[in-house]
Design an enzyme around this catalytic site. Structure first.
Site, PDB file in Angstrom:
ATOM      1  CD  GLU A   1      -2.714   1.206   2.432  1.00  0.00           C
ATOM      2  OE1 GLU A   1      -3.669   0.506   2.367  1.00  0.00           O
ATOM      3  OE2 GLU A   1      -2.267   2.241   3.491  1.00  0.00           O
TER       4      GLU A   1
ATOM      5  CG  PHE B   1       0.659   8.038   2.289  1.00  0.00           C
ATOM      6  CD1 PHE B   1       1.329   9.193   1.809  1.00  0.00           C
ATOM      7  CD2 PHE B   1       1.795   7.109   2.834  1.00  0.00           C
ATOM      8  CE1 PHE B   1       2.653   9.859   2.586  1.00  0.00           C
ATOM      9  CE2 PHE B   1       3.005   7.641   3.553  1.00  0.00           C
ATOM     10  CZ  PHE B   1       3.217   8.716   3.250  1.00  0.00           C
ATOM     11  CB  VAL B   2      -1.833  10.958  -2.375  1.00  0.00           C
ATOM     12  CG1 VAL B   2      -1.589  11.785  -3.397  1.00  0.00           C
ATOM     13  CG2 VAL B   2      -2.733   9.601  -3.067  1.00  0.00           C
TER      14      VAL B   2
ATOM     15  CE  LYS C   1       0.629  15.949   4.441  1.00  0.00           C
ATOM     16  NZ  LYS C   1       1.139  16.354   5.889  1.00  0.00           N
TER      17      LYS C   1
ATOM     18  CG  HIS D   1      -7.402   2.945  -0.426  1.00  0.00           C
ATOM     19  ND1 HIS D   1      -7.095   3.092   0.828  1.00  0.00           N
ATOM     20  CD2 HIS D   1      -6.843   1.903  -0.811  1.00  0.00           C
ATOM     21  CE1 HIS D   1      -6.464   2.144   1.264  1.00  0.00           C
ATOM     22  NE2 HIS D   1      -5.903   1.329   0.136  1.00  0.00           N
TER      23      HIS D   1
ATOM     24  CE  LYS E   1     -18.075  -3.408   5.426  1.00  0.00           C
ATOM     25  NZ  LYS E   1     -16.718  -2.470   5.943  1.00  0.00           N
TER      26      LYS E   1
ATOM     27  CD  GLN F   1      -7.229  -0.694  13.064  1.00  0.00           C
ATOM     28  OE1 GLN F   1      -7.494  -1.840  13.694  1.00  0.00           O
ATOM     29  NE2 GLN F   1      -7.751   0.404  12.932  1.00  0.00           N
TER      30      GLN F   1
ATOM     31  CE1 TYR G   1      -2.896  -1.190   5.062  1.00  0.00           C
ATOM     32  CE2 TYR G   1      -2.334  -2.246   7.174  1.00  0.00           C
ATOM     33  CZ  TYR G   1      -3.238  -2.003   6.132  1.00  0.00           C
ATOM     34  OH  TYR G   1      -4.409  -2.332   6.261  1.00  0.00           O
TER      35      TYR G   1
END
Length: 605
Positions: free
Chosen positions: A23, A25-26, A28, A83, A175, A186, A279
């Site tokens: 994974e 993340f974007v 900044k 996501h 779901k 998680q 992660y």
């Protein structure tokens, strides 16, 4: 490809090796995005089943998420999961995100309610948006049917808004019944609790893949902060071993790796887990250390044998592409972007000169020099002469630096057999090499360096060299080429005008010299495989060479433009001299079994 299908295929054999994914993340900043692409590119070679890209908290920077997903799919060739959250997302934005994912070839969505907005307060649905992840799942299925695999989040130790694990499992089952295909959990460290939780899921009829979220331990402070934030249990053994060395980050990473390796081993042995999801926090070392210790990767081996001698795009508009010109060999980003709007030849070659989009370098808006000004200076310094640029290229050939203005990727082992000759060329004559390939004659297709395509085949390459040469040396170079070609032209074994060395030469003013036919395409890589036609995936042709010329000189222009102060004027003028006084040359030696004729051209040039 859908993640559930990939995992099913990977684990058809009950004795198959566990698989893994990452994974990201974007970031900044724009330079952070660039650095992330470089990291994702390196981690591609670890052969993950997929990567996923987060949707930013509060829905911010959402366009950047879809841009990164598109680049990962189209350019990097990484199966990607996007996501998608409900936070601050009206249906119009959700529709746009889904369409962008669909258009890029992404077939995997992790459907989330999302965290509360950064500004604080309780989570509330935006007007015109969704309240729960189940609403998002239902909407995706109604709009796109089974095109997307839909993943959902799960919380083995409870959620801050609902600590009752049994109620959370009921929500999860709801779901799954609405169409979820896989579960990503998680982070956790209590492996015994996780295994019990998996047992409860199976007893409730939840039979889709359970993918545990693994958070590597890089420092004690980060370890404690993340565990506290996620409200998860820290086993006594973790606390005891890590607290003792909490001030030594290197030891924390080492012991943390050992603890997580033991945890992952227990997960795999439980029978509930066949896939691990890391992660990464946009880092790589800690995840790689765990994977190495689990014997799931070996960094000294080529892990991904390509179907073609270049990385295949997963974008549906490009994934059937089977031929590529050599000129963007080390710049896959610019190749995909530059050619995405070009019309396609009937035979599959990209770059029809009749296309309205062909050759317009202004359409390439993402920047040709992909590094920031600061990073460019860190990598390449402030060259004061052509000799300084030559030394940069030699450092690149020796692996001391990982990129050049004309090459985004580190040097590969492929050039080892000709590296000494390349270094020699750059040490004299003011010539600057850009791209090259050695000749090979019938190497097995599973070779760790040159191999590509199906097994039990053989691959071939013609030697070529691409370089920048002072324009005052062009006529001498052509004379030497003609001298080598002359015996072949006069031989009765060849037709008239047969050239063993073919070339294109062009300067920034578009003065082109060549001894090839305008419409010819010269295959420089091909493969012979059982039961198949000859595959000729890599070519040299005039049209793409002309477009590449624009890019080469524009890169030099952008490089010179970072030196604006008076103190850097010499650097600026040095690089500008390439634009004004040099020409771009490509030479192919069509004798793939003979001696290396190209390097003879540079003797006493």
């Amino acid at each position: 490809m859908r993640i559930s299908h990939k995992l099913q295929k990977a684990h058809e054999d009950p004795n198959s090796t566990p698989t893994f994914s990452f994974e990201f993340f974007v970031p900044k900043t724009s330079q952070g995005v660039q650095n992330l692409y470089d990291r994702m590119d390196r981690m591609y070679n670890l052969n993950p089943q997929f990567i996923d890209v987060t949707w930013n908290a509060g829905g911010r920077l959402s366009n950047l998420t879809t841009d990164i997903v598109s680049t990962a799919q189209s350019v990097l060739g990484l199966e990607t999961c996007m996501h998608l959250t409900c936070t601050n997302m009206p249906i119009e934005l959700i529709d746009k995100a889904l369409k962008d994912a669909y258009d890029s070839g992404c077939q995997n969505i992790l459907a989330l309610r999302g965290d509360p907005p950064i500004e604080g307060g309780e989570w509330t649905a935006i007007e015109g948006g969704f309240t729960y992840a189940k609403d998002l799942i239902k909407y995706i299925r109604e709009k796109y049917g089974n095109h997307f695999d839909i993943g959902v989040a799960a919380y083995p130790e409870g959620h801050p808004e609902e600590p009752d694990q049994d109620i959370l499992i009921d929500y999860l089952k709801e779901k799954v019944d609405l169409g979820a295909d896989f579960i990503i959990t998680q982070m956790f460290y209590d492996v015994d609790n996780f295994i019990k939780w998996c047992s409860k899921l199976r007893s409730k009829g939840i039979n889709i893949p359970i993918i545990p979220g693994i958070m590597p331990i890089s420092s004690y402070a980060a370890f404690k902060r993340r565990a506290t934030w996620c409200e998860i249990n820290i086993p006594e053994i973790f606390e005891k071993k890590l607290y003792e060395i909490k001030d030594d980050d290197q030891k924390v990473r080492q012991i943390g790796t050992e603890l997580l390796v033991d945890m992952c081993f227990k997960l795999i042995q439980s029978g509930y887990v066949k896939h691990l999801h890391f992660y990464t926090m946009n880092l790589e070392k800690s995840s790689i250390m765990i994977l190495e210790s689990l014997n799931l990767i070996k960094l000294n081996e080529k892990l991904v044998l390509e179907d073609l001698p270049w990385r295949k795009s997963l974008n549906p508009n490009r994934n059937k592409e089977s031929v590529r010109p050599i000129f963007w060999k080390n710049r896959k980003y610019s190749y995909i972007t530059r050619t995405q709007n070009w019309d396609e030849f009937p035979n599959g070659r990209w770059g029809d000169s009749n296309s309205a989009a062909f050759g317009d370098i202004e359409l390439f808006t993402s920047g040709l020099l992909r590094q920031s000004s600061k990073r460019s200076i860190e990598l390449w310094g402030k060259p004061k002469s052509i000799d300084d640029i030559s030394k940069l290229i030699i450092n690149y050939l020796n692996g001391s630096i990982s990129s050049l203005p004309w090459s985004d990727t580190p040097i590969s082992e492929e050039i080892d057999s000709i590296k000494d000759q390349l270094i020699k060329i750059n040490q004299s004559n003011g010539i600057l090499t850009i791209n090259s390939q050695p000749s090979i004659n019938g190497i097995p297709s599973n070779d760790s360096i040159f191999g590509w395509g199906p097994k039990n085949g053989f691959v071939y390459q013609k030697q070529y060299l691409e370089f920048l040469i002072p324009k005052v040396k062009i006529q001498s170079l052509i004379f030497k080429i003609d001298q080598i070609n002359k015996p072949f032209n006069s031989s009765k074994n060849y037709k008239d005008n047969y050239n063993i060395l073919t070339y294109f030469i062009i300067d920034n003013d578009d003065d082109l010299i060549s001894n090839t036919k305008d419409d010819s395409a010269n295959a420089v890589t091909w493969g012979i495989f059982p039961g198949q036609e000859v595959l000729q995936p890599t070519i040299v042709e005039k049209i793409s060479f002309l477009a590449w010329k624009d890019e080469v000189f524009r890169i030099a222009h952008e490089w010179s433009a970072i030196f604006d102060s008076n103190d850097d004027k010499i650097s600026k003028l040095t690089i500008q001299s390439i634009i004004e006084n040099y020409a771009l040359v490509n030479i192919v030696d069509n004798d793939y079994v003979g001696s290396e004729k190209i390097f003879k051209l540079f003797e006493d040039l």
